[in-house]
Structures are given as C-alpha cells and as structure tokens.
Design an enzyme around this catalytic site. Structure first.
Site, PDB file in Angstrom:
ATOM      1  N   ASP A  44     -17.336 -12.972   7.214  1.00 41.22           N
ATOM      2  CA  ASP A  44     -15.886 -12.810   7.133  1.00 41.22           C
ATOM      3  C   ASP A  44     -15.432 -12.259   8.483  1.00 41.22           C
ATOM      4  O   ASP A  44     -15.461 -11.060   8.722  1.00 41.22           O
ATOM      5  CB  ASP A  44     -15.542 -11.848   5.985  1.00 41.22           C
ATOM      6  CG  ASP A  44     -14.050 -11.522   5.934  1.00 41.22           C
ATOM      7  OD1 ASP A  44     -13.309 -11.981   6.831  1.00 41.22           O
ATOM      8  OD2 ASP A  44     -13.631 -10.802   5.006  1.00 41.22           O
TER       9      ASP A  44
ATOM     10  N   TYR B 123       0.814  -1.224   0.000  1.00 39.51           N
ATOM     11  CA  TYR B 123       0.000   0.000   0.000  1.00 39.51           C
ATOM     12  C   TYR B 123       0.843   1.268   0.000  1.00 39.51           C
ATOM     13  O   TYR B 123       0.435   2.275   0.561  1.00 39.51           O
ATOM     14  CB  TYR B 123      -0.925   0.044   1.239  1.00 39.51           C
ATOM     15  CG  TYR B 123      -1.770  -1.195   1.442  1.00 39.51           C
ATOM     16  CD1 TYR B 123      -2.684  -1.609   0.483  1.00 39.51           C
ATOM     17  CD2 TYR B 123      -1.655  -1.936   2.614  1.00 39.51           C
ATOM     18  CE1 TYR B 123      -3.464  -2.740   0.681  1.00 39.51           C
ATOM     19  CE2 TYR B 123      -2.428  -3.070   2.828  1.00 39.51           C
ATOM     20  CZ  TYR B 123      -3.327  -3.467   1.857  1.00 39.51           C
ATOM     21  OH  TYR B 123      -4.097  -4.586   2.064  1.00 39.51           O
TER      22      TYR B 123
ATOM     23  N   TYR C 233     -14.459  -4.625   3.118  1.00 38.43           N
ATOM     24  CA  TYR C 233     -13.102  -5.064   2.778  1.00 38.43           C
ATOM     25  C   TYR C 233     -13.020  -6.559   3.044  1.00 38.43           C
ATOM     26  O   TYR C 233     -13.302  -7.016   4.158  1.00 38.43           O
ATOM     27  CB  TYR C 233     -12.039  -4.332   3.614  1.00 38.43           C
ATOM     28  CG  TYR C 233     -10.658  -4.858   3.316  1.00 38.43           C
ATOM     29  CD1 TYR C 233      -9.950  -4.403   2.220  1.00 38.43           C
ATOM     30  CD2 TYR C 233     -10.094  -5.867   4.101  1.00 38.43           C
ATOM     31  CE1 TYR C 233      -8.694  -4.924   1.910  1.00 38.43           C
ATOM     32  CE2 TYR C 233      -8.839  -6.387   3.796  1.00 38.43           C
ATOM     33  CZ  TYR C 233      -8.153  -5.911   2.706  1.00 38.43           C
ATOM     34  OH  TYR C 233      -6.930  -6.436   2.402  1.00 38.43           O
TER      35      TYR C 233
ATOM     36  N   LYS D 209      -6.183 -13.782  10.458  1.00 36.69           N
ATOM     37  CA  LYS D 209      -5.468 -12.863  11.354  1.00 36.69           C
ATOM     38  C   LYS D 209      -5.124 -13.445  12.736  1.00 36.69           C
ATOM     39  O   LYS D 209      -4.080 -14.064  12.876  1.00 36.69           O
ATOM     40  CB  LYS D 209      -6.255 -11.556  11.483  1.00 36.69           C
ATOM     41  CG  LYS D 209      -6.216 -10.755  10.183  1.00 36.69           C
ATOM     42  CD  LYS D 209      -6.651  -9.319  10.342  1.00 36.69           C
ATOM     43  CE  LYS D 209      -6.233  -8.489   9.158  1.00 36.69           C
ATOM     44  NZ  LYS D 209      -7.263  -8.304   8.144  1.00 36.69           N
TER      45      LYS D 209
HETATM   46  C1  LIG Z   1      -7.336  -8.607   6.655  1.00 46.14           C
HETATM   47  C2  LIG Z   1      -8.655  -9.058   6.157  1.00 46.14           C
HETATM   48  C3  LIG Z   1      -8.761  -9.975   5.096  1.00 46.14           C
HETATM   49  C4  LIG Z   1      -7.557 -10.475   4.323  1.00 46.14           C
HETATM   50  O1  LIG Z   1      -6.710 -11.236   5.093  1.00 46.14           O
HETATM   51  P1  LIG Z   1      -5.175 -11.456   4.577  1.00 46.14           P
HETATM   52  O2  LIG Z   1      -4.620 -12.434   5.536  1.00 46.14           O
HETATM   53  O3  LIG Z   1      -4.529 -10.115   4.636  1.00 46.14           O
HETATM   54  O4  LIG Z   1      -5.260 -11.961   3.189  1.00 46.14           O
HETATM   55  C5  LIG Z   1     -10.023 -10.403   4.734  1.00 46.14           C
HETATM   56  N1  LIG Z   1     -11.118  -9.950   5.360  1.00 46.14           N
HETATM   57  C6  LIG Z   1     -11.053  -9.064   6.376  1.00 46.14           C
HETATM   58  C7  LIG Z   1     -12.307  -8.629   7.049  1.00 46.14           C
HETATM   59  C8  LIG Z   1      -9.827  -8.572   6.797  1.00 46.14           C
HETATM   60  O5  LIG Z   1      -9.763  -7.661   7.768  1.00 46.14           O
END
Ligand SMILES: *Cc1c(COP(=O)(O)O)cnc(C)c1O
Length: 401
Positions: free
Chosen positions: A223, A6, A133, A250
C-alpha cells in the site's frame, strides 16, 4: 452544513478558511501559511501548478468524465501505459478507482479472489502490521490497526480474518509458520507507516517478507498510497522489493483530484484471465479512470521525472536532518526523518495542544495528531521555507521550557 472528518463536531475548533493557494502557500483572508502537510501528503508539486491546471483544462474542454464500462479514452489508456513502463517489475495491469481506501479494497478483493478462482477456499486471512493504516472503508479498517477504529473490535469482537504483527523478522517468520496455509496476502505500508505514527522500519523486513511470500505462495501487497512518488526518498519502495500488487493514491494526481490505482503483476492478472466469466474481477467504481484525474496524473508524473524529484527529496531529507539535529526536550521521545517525512514524537499528546494555532500565527499550517508532530512538505519547497517549518517546531519546544 459540513460534517468534518475525524472531528467531534460539538467541540471542534473552527477550521481555517482557505481563499487561495499557490506553490507551498495556503491563503486565508488575512494570513499566508506554508502547508507543511501537503493536504494529507498529496500536493507534491504545490498548489496552482500551471502545467497541472493546463492539463485539466485541456481535458475538460473535451470531456471531464466517461465511464470505463463499455467505454474507454486516451487519458486513461496513456496513464496505464505510462505506469506499465514507469513502474518496476511486471506491475503492468492498472485498475483505477477514486480513492486510496477503495484502491486498497480492490487489492484485498483481488488477493482473495485470486485463490478462490483456483478453487482454494481456505485462504481467507490477511497478514498485516501493527499500527497499520490502510484507509477508512470496512475491509481497510479490518486490516488496519488504528486505535481510533477499535470501536469495531468492541462492537464485532475479535477480527477473524486479519492477523497483525510488529515489524520484526522473528514475528514475521512465526506468523508464516502458523498461518501460511490460510493466508491469501500480506499487506504493508512499506518502510514508512504514516497514519499509524510515521513509524519507520528497515527494508530487510520487506525482503524477508518477499522470500516467505514466495516460499508459501502468498501474495504481497504494497500500500504505497502514502509512500509512493518519493515520500520515503525512493521513487517507490517497490523499486527495492517486488510486490505482487501495488496501490497508489494521494500524490498520484499531484493531489489535484482524488484518484487511485491498484496495479497487479502478471501472476495476479493471469489468475483472472480465463474463458470463464465468473473469474472476472467484480468491481467498478463509477468514477474509475476519470479523465480529469488521469490527465492530472500524467502531467504530474511528467514533472516528477523531468525535474528530478528524487534529488529534491534528498535535499529535503538532508535539510530536515540538519535542522532537527539537537532538537531536545524532556517532552520529546524521538525525532526521525525518512525522505520527505520528518516526525517529532512526544511522550504526551497534550504537549502538542495549541501547536496548530501557534504555527498558524507564525505562517505555517501543521496538523499534529496523537503524539506526532510531523512535516510532509510539497517537494517544491525552498530551503528557507523548510527551515521555517522546523524553526516553528523548535520555537514551540523552547517556549515551553
Ligand atoms: C491515506 C491512505 C489511504 C486511504 O486513502 P484515501 O484516499 O483517503 O481513501 C490508504 N492507505 C494509506 C497508506 C494511506 O496513507
């Protein structure tokens, strides 16, 4: 050389070089700072946690990785069993992958193929949220609504297979009325939209989404790559509302090794379970179920349960609210707190120019983006350390008056 994320490489500021890290602290050659970002929200137990390190070392002494194609191993099996027992509802089938974005891709592929396996080829659309996102890969960008990715729209034109709505029940009902026969799934970051600006919304929206998904036979994907493992003050938002597919990433490994899991419920899994090999899920990341990552995840969940993290997060929420109370400035648009996430939104992103260095000089690592200054601290932070994170924010606004 490293191509940083970024960043405009031509104008980027030199990143801080980290030489050591322990607990909530990051160390540079001559500074020590509280990581108020938890390395992109993942390091919930802090750095150099002895149990996590030991779990990884124990596994490394046996083997670090074997593929799940034709092979299996104890750490992946134990983690899938742990998740089956620990996650709510009938979220029982764990598909591992190496990052959150891939975990999201897998969930979207599952949802699409679920219908294709039934011979239903019309359900090609995904309902998603404005400001969503879901990661940086292509389908994740398509269902996302991140301004930084609008170059895709410029290059490709209108998105054909994603519909975006605000987090309002009226808009939700309208979207279902209009598109229900074309939708295979609805995907959301439940309660808290992270990278879209720490936007918080009410659980009633998710409850209505669940009802509509049931009514029209549309799959609901949560997600929880960012919100999972306590960030909203709930263990998982899925504890409150039932998704058909849950994506975790994460903090899954305590932030020690990149890994993700896409967990399907019985309904979704049974859509693939067949004598017909063409109905199998065609996906298989090389490093899925990596043994070091699975060992770290198991140790991380054990600590999370044993040390009553939900209480810790409640305390963080209380302190955050208390410390941010009365933070007022004509530059501030909104201050909001949910669980282990606190956000100060300003009117003009220029207000935050220079904040990172200001915080660095005061012993806090922060990474504001756009018009959002936020804290997503490791849950092991002490009260004094947390007060310091907010004191630096307050000092910044006071110094500009
Ligand atoms: C960070 C994130 C992702 C992507 O995860 P990566 O391990 O960076 O590929 C997907 N969805 C959400 C809500 C996120 O915060």
């Amino acid at each position: 050389m490293i191509w940083y994320p970024y960043e405009q490489m031509k104008t980027m500021k030199q990143p801080y070089e980290i030489t050591d890290a322990e607990g909530v602290y990051l160390y540079t050659k001559d500074n020590k700072m509280i990581d108020s970002v938890s390395s992109w929200w993942s390091v919930i137990h802090g750095y150099k946690h002895p149990e996590l390190t030991a779990a990884i070392k124990r596994q490394a002494d046996k083997f670090s990785h074997v593929m799940l194609g034709g092979l299996t191993h104890e750490s992946a099996r134990k983690l899938s069993e742990k998740l089956r027992d620990w996650l709510p509802w009938d979220l029982d089938y764990c598909f591992f992958s190496d990052s959150g974005s891939v975990g999201v891709e897998v969930s979207l592929k599952m949802a699409l193929q679920y219908y294709v396996n039934r011979g239903d080829m019309r359900r090609t659309k995904v309902l998603a949220l404005e400001h969503a996102y879901h990661g940086d890969t292509f389908k994740a960008m398509e269902v996302g609504d991140d301004e930084d990715y609008h170059f895709i729209l410029e290059a490709y034109g209108k998105k054909k297979n994603a519909v975006h709505i605000p987090t309002e029940i009226g808009a939700l009902e309208q979207a279902f009325e209009k598109y229900h026969s074309e939708l295979n799934c609805m995907i959301v970051e439940p309660l808290l939209q992270g990278a879209g600006g720490m936007r918080m919304y009410d659980v009633s929206f998710l409850k209505r989404a669940r009802e509509l998904c049931d009514e029209y036979d549309v799959l609901l994907i949560f997600d929880e790559v960012a919100t999972g493992f306590g960030r909203t003050g709930n263990r998982f938002v899925a504890d409150l509302v039932r998704p058909d597919i849950l994506v975790l990433g994460k903090a899954l490994t305590g932030g020690y090794i990149g890994h993700a899991v896409t967990v399907a419920n019985h309904k979704v899994f049974s859509g693939f379970f067949s004598d017909d090999s063409s109905k199998a899920l065609m996906h298989g990341p090389t490093f899925m179920g990596n043994a070091l990552a699975c060992s770290a995840a198991l140790a991380s969940i054990e600590i999370f349960e044993r040390e009553n993290y939900i209480e810790k997060i409640k305390r963080i929420e209380e302190i955050s609210k208390r410390e941010l109370k009365g933070l007022e400035s004509p530059e501030i648009k909104d201050v909001r707190v949910m669980g282990g996430c606190a956000c100060v939104e300003v009117y003009d992103s220029k207000t935050l120019d220079g904040y990172q260095q200001f915080a660095y000089e005061r012993g806090v690592f922060s990474r504001p983006f756009l018009s959002y200054l936020y804290a997503m601290v490791p849950y092991v932070i002490t009260e004094d350390e947390l007060i310091k994170v907010f004191a630096v924010m307050k000092e910044w606004f006071a110094s500009r008056k």
